[in-house]
Design a protein around this motif. Sequence first.
Motif, PDB file in Angstrom:
ATOM      1  N   ASP A   1       9.912   8.078   3.786  1.00 11.02           N
ATOM      2  CA  ASP A   1       9.592   8.248   2.361  1.00 11.02           C
ATOM      3  C   ASP A   1       9.540   6.875   1.689  1.00 11.02           C
TER       4      ASP A   1
ATOM      5  N   GLU B   1       0.847  -1.193   0.000  1.00 12.72           N
ATOM      6  CA  GLU B   1       0.000   0.000   0.000  1.00 12.72           C
ATOM      7  C   GLU B   1       0.884   1.245   0.000  1.00 12.72           C
TER       8      GLU B   1
ATOM      9  N   TRP C   1       0.125  10.844  -3.093  1.00 12.40           N
ATOM     10  CA  TRP C   1       0.175  12.047  -3.942  1.00 12.40           C
ATOM     11  C   TRP C   1       0.589  11.605  -5.341  1.00 12.40           C
TER      12      TRP C   1
HETATM   13  C1  LIG Z   1      -4.487   9.666   0.511  1.00  9.47           C
HETATM   14  S1  LIG Z   1      -3.595   9.385   1.976  1.00  9.47           S
HETATM   15  C2  LIG Z   1      -3.742   7.647   2.234  1.00  9.47           C
HETATM   16  C3  LIG Z   1      -5.087   7.217   2.750  1.00  9.47           C
HETATM   17  C4  LIG Z   1      -5.158   5.760   3.185  1.00  9.47           C
HETATM   18  N1  LIG Z   1      -4.829   4.875   2.106  1.00  9.47           N
HETATM   19  C5  LIG Z   1      -6.527   5.408   3.732  1.00  9.47           C
HETATM   20  O1  LIG Z   1      -7.381   4.947   2.971  1.00  9.47           O
HETATM   21  O2  LIG Z   1      -6.757   5.629   4.928  1.00  9.47           O
HETATM   22  C6  LIG Z   1      -1.926   9.540   1.439  1.00  9.47           C
HETATM   23  C7  LIG Z   1      -0.889   9.462   2.554  1.00  9.47           C
HETATM   24  O3  LIG Z   1       0.400   9.346   1.929  1.00  9.47           O
HETATM   25  C8  LIG Z   1       1.348   9.919   2.798  1.00  9.47           C
HETATM   26  N2  LIG Z   1       2.568  10.233   2.037  1.00  9.47           N
HETATM   27  C9  LIG Z   1       2.801  11.320   1.254  1.00  9.47           C
HETATM   28  N3  LIG Z   1       4.036  11.271   0.740  1.00  9.47           N
HETATM   29  C10 LIG Z   1       4.609  10.128   1.187  1.00  9.47           C
HETATM   30  C11 LIG Z   1       5.879   9.530   1.001  1.00  9.47           C
HETATM   31  N4  LIG Z   1       6.818  10.096   0.249  1.00  9.47           N
HETATM   32  N5  LIG Z   1       6.129   8.340   1.613  1.00  9.47           N
HETATM   33  C12 LIG Z   1       5.172   7.750   2.381  1.00  9.47           C
HETATM   34  N6  LIG Z   1       3.948   8.291   2.598  1.00  9.47           N
HETATM   35  C13 LIG Z   1       3.668   9.457   2.022  1.00  9.47           C
HETATM   36  C14 LIG Z   1       0.647  11.159   3.318  1.00  9.47           C
HETATM   37  O4  LIG Z   1       1.224  11.601   4.532  1.00  9.47           O
HETATM   38  C15 LIG Z   1      -0.809  10.684   3.453  1.00  9.47           C
HETATM   39  O5  LIG Z   1      -1.082  10.330   4.799  1.00  9.47           O
END
Ligand SMILES: C[S@@+](CC[C@H](N)C(=O)[O-])C[C@H]1O[C@@H](n2cnc3c(N)ncnc32)[C@H](O)[C@@H]1O
Length: 255
Positions: free
Chosen positions: A167, A104, A188
Amino acid sequence: MSSTTPTTTSPSPLKAPQHILSLLSTLHARSLEQESQLSATGKVFSSTVLGDLEDKKNSSTTSTTTAKADFDALMLDKFIALDEDKCHFTYQLLTALRATNVVEAGTSFGVSTIYLALAVSRNMAATGKPGTVIATEKEEQKADVARGYWRECGEEVEGVVDLRVGDLLETLKEGLPERVDLLLLDIWSALALPTLKTVLPRLRAGSVVLADNTISGAEGYKDLLAFLRAPDSGFTNVTLPYTNGFEMSVYAGAE
Ligand SMILES: C[S@@+](CC[C@H](N)C(=O)[O-])C[C@H]1O[C@@H](n2cnc3c(N)ncnc32)[C@H](O)[C@@H]1O
């Protein structure tokens, strides 16, 4: 043969104890509530605005640092959970695939992860195979909250999730299973293609890649969609007609 036409849609495919079902309802409701509150206060929270903010964050202008900080701050307490109907579809698909290894991209407070874990746990029990759900979240405080919800769910969820904090382009570099059955891209949009390329060597023939908001976020996903839809990509694609689009791509395997 009866001529009665069913008048309702199917009930949820989810097989889970009541306390998990209740928790999921609460979390989806909170996620939707956050979105509507932000809309009401003028800070419209939609995938379009999210896309705009993302574009600013990813641009090479001098305001990039501020835009990125603003964006990260805005998202820090937001669920942005995958819509419930998309979660049900994903659970159903994992059941059909008998998937035991899932990645995921983007975990937030871990709502979609609960569905992935429930399906993988059941598939592990049905097939006798080992399995895992690799979850990824860059924000430590969001990861902590997610762990709390998974603990509330119990072993069936907590026991199969391998959460990588940081990350994801770094945390997914190592320790992936030999054969990944499904990759969920709920991240994103600028990160979607690099993430796919990181996981691609481990995707098995017949595996599935799901990407959220590919209609509303088509601009941000331009590179991902061009990659997936190229004639020699090894993927066949369909845009599922859920709200804002949900791309389902099936991988034929490496040549
Ligand atoms: C749309 S949300 C995910 C929602 C989740 N799948 C749910 O249904 O509850 C996207 C998440 O990706 C995280 N995110 C953004 N850039 C990231 C990165 N480079 N590595 C890991 N996570 C990241 C953000 O902090 C955010 O919490």
